[in-house]
Design a protein around this motif. Structure first.
Motif, short mmCIF file in Angstrom:
data_model
loop_
_atom_site.label_atom_id
_atom_site.label_comp_id
_atom_site.label_asym_id
_atom_site.label_seq_id
_atom_site.Cartn_x
_atom_site.Cartn_y
_atom_site.Cartn_z
N TYR A 223 -3.06 -0.15 7.09
CA TYR A 223 -2.40 -1.34 6.56
C TYR A 223 -2.73 -1.55 5.10
CZ TYR A 223 -0.96 -2.63 11.27
OH TYR A 223 -0.37 -2.62 12.50
N ASP A 224 -3.92 -1.08 4.68
CA ASP A 224 -4.30 -1.29 3.29
C ASP A 224 -3.42 -0.51 2.32
OD1 ASP A 224 -6.15 -2.61 1.48
OD2 ASP A 224 -6.89 -0.61 0.99
N ASN A 225 -2.72 0.50 2.80
CA ASN A 225 -1.75 1.17 1.94
C ASN A 225 -0.59 0.25 1.57
OD1 ASN A 225 -2.91 3.67 3.65
ND2 ASN A 225 -2.14 4.43 1.69
N PHE A 226 -0.32 -0.75 2.43
CA PHE A 226 0.84 -1.61 2.25
C PHE A 226 0.46 -3.07 1.99
CE2 PHE A 226 1.93 1.95 4.98
CZ PHE A 226 2.93 2.55 4.23
N LYS A 259 13.57 -7.50 1.22
CA LYS A 259 12.70 -6.45 1.73
C LYS A 259 11.77 -5.97 0.62
CE LYS A 259 16.35 -4.19 3.41
NZ LYS A 259 17.40 -5.22 3.58
N CYS A 260 10.66 -5.38 1.03
CA CYS A 260 9.63 -4.99 0.05
C CYS A 260 9.90 -3.57 -0.44
CB CYS A 260 8.24 -5.09 0.68
SG CYS A 260 6.92 -4.90 -0.52
N ALA A 261 10.22 -3.44 -1.72
CA ALA A 261 10.42 -2.12 -2.33
C ALA A 261 9.07 -1.50 -2.63
CB ALA A 261 11.25 -2.26 -3.60
N ARG A 262 8.88 -0.26 -2.20
CA ARG A 262 7.57 0.37 -2.30
C ARG A 262 7.42 1.26 -3.53
NH1 ARG A 262 4.06 -2.61 0.38
NH2 ARG A 262 4.86 -3.16 2.43
N CYS A 263 6.22 1.21 -4.12
CA CYS A 263 5.92 1.90 -5.37
C CYS A 263 4.76 2.87 -5.15
CB CYS A 263 5.57 0.88 -6.44
SG CYS A 263 3.97 0.07 -6.17
N PRO A 264 4.35 3.62 -6.19
CA PRO A 264 3.25 4.59 -6.04
C PRO A 264 1.91 4.01 -5.60
CG PRO A 264 4.54 5.10 -7.99
CD PRO A 264 5.04 3.77 -7.49
N GLN A 265 1.76 2.68 -5.66
CA GLN A 265 0.50 2.09 -5.21
C GLN A 265 0.22 2.43 -3.74
OE1 GLN A 265 -1.93 -1.93 -6.17
NE2 GLN A 265 0.23 -2.22 -5.77
N THR A 266 1.29 2.64 -2.96
CA THR A 266 1.11 2.97 -1.54
C THR A 266 0.53 4.36 -1.35
OG1 THR A 266 3.38 3.82 -1.40
CG2 THR A 266 3.04 1.50 -0.86
N THR A 267 0.56 5.20 -2.38
CA THR A 267 0.08 6.57 -2.26
C THR A 267 -1.41 6.70 -2.60
OG1 THR A 267 0.63 7.21 -4.54
CG2 THR A 267 2.37 7.41 -2.90
N VAL A 268 -2.07 5.58 -2.85
CA VAL A 268 -3.52 5.60 -3.07
C VAL A 268 -4.23 5.60 -1.72
CG1 VAL A 268 -5.50 4.35 -4.03
CG2 VAL A 268 -3.33 4.40 -5.28
#
Length: 330
Positions: A223-226, A259-268
């Protein structure tokens, strides 16, 4: 000559009362038209005191005009800025994923820890703070009150560069007006404001959406990825896309903004504080979670896949684990 002053005052009062009653009636009539059905229960709650740092998993929270809080700590009420006063996220400093804030036993301070660093104590309320800094979050102006030199030295040492500062939202700060956001401001209502959240008061995700995504990945995500605030158990995968309104328990009413658009932060990777070489989950999400042509916001999402929803708080109250979650599609 007749004195109409008292009559005018009475008439003005009656008109004001009538307008107020009509306004309240309109709100309730709109809510009456909402067709709520139970879609699940609250299975997890998260508060992220410092933007981009580790979150706190809690058992209950309060939804208010600025977002969501627990034990006196507001979500995204602290922000790290650099020497140019620009906000700092995991995209720029992925090692922020390893910064762990917790509450002190007396619930008066944040205790901030990271590997190889001493514990930093930051009072939640302090008379010692003074300077207010202007910064920006996703292009929208925000203000925060400085948390002092000890916090500045701690983050500068941890991030390996000078002049980092920790700022917090306080009564000295001007409100962030959500309608002023150039991309998504039209989704907000007059008077809605926030702190250091990106685009809305809070973020919701269903358990089955993450399970569905993980079924397509070799490395399981957390969940911390999102970084959601509310996780719902019992709904089908991605059903939250269609929830126009959400009610939790008897008190809290939420409105989906987008809706939540996802960025590179999710790839950490939250376990290593480094970007994953696989570029997941964005690589996989782009294969099946892009906005479709029938979505009026498709152009605004651009090349970003969508995962989870952003919501505004419409009525205040407390929520807790196990609370029933109801949704209306109209």
């Amino acid at each position: 000559m007749p004195d109409f002053s008292n009559n005018n005052l009475v008439l003005g009062g009656l008109v004001a009362c009538a307008v107020g009653v009509l306004g309240i009636s309109y709100i309730f009539l709109r809510r009456d038209r909402r067709n709520f059905t139970q879609v699940g229960v609250v299975s997890k709650l998260f508060i992220h005191p410092i933007k981009s740092c580790r979150g706190l998993e809690v058992s209950q929270a309060e939804c208010n005009a600025l977002g969501i809080k627990s034990d006196g700590v507001m979500d995204r009420s602290f922000l790290i800025i650099d020497g140019n006063k620009d906000s700092v996220s995991r995209i720029r400093q992925p090692s922020l994923a390893l910064v762990v804030p917790t509450l002190s036993d007396d619930m008066q301070s944040l205790l901030i820890n990271a590997s190889g660093m001493p514990t930093l104590t930051v009072p939640l309320i302090s008379d010692l703070r003074g300077r207010v800094f202007n910064s920006r979050v996703l292009g929208l102006g925000v203000q925060g009150e400085d948390c002092g030199e000890a916090a500045s030295e701690w983050f500068s040492q941890y991030l390996g560069k000078p002049r980092y500062r920790l700022i917090c939202y306080s009564t000295k700060c001007s409100d962030k007006i959500l309608q002023n956001d150039r991309k998504w401001g039209s989704k907000s209502k007059h008077g809605e404001k926030g702190m250091f959240q990106n685009l809305a008061h809070l973020h919701l995700l269903s358990e089955t959406s993450l399970i569905n995504l993980n079924s397509k990945l070799d490395q399981q995500l957390h969940y911390d990825n999102f970084r959601p605030n509310i996780v719902v158990e019992g709904s089908t995968a991605f059903s939250e896309d269609k929830w126009k309104y959400v009610r939790i328990g008897d008190e809290v009413h939420l409105r989906t903004t987008h809706k939540c658009a996802r960025c590179p932060q999710t790839t950490v990777d939250p376990n290593t504080g480094k970007f994953m070489e696989t570029k997941e989950p964005l690589k996989t999400l782009r294969t099946y979670r892009m906005a479709t042509p029938d979505d009026p916001d498709q152009k605004t999402y651009g090349a970003n896949p969508v995962f989870g929803t952003n919501l505004a708080v419409e009525s205040f109250g407390f929520i807790k684990l196990g609370d029933p979650v109801y949704a209306s599609m109209i």
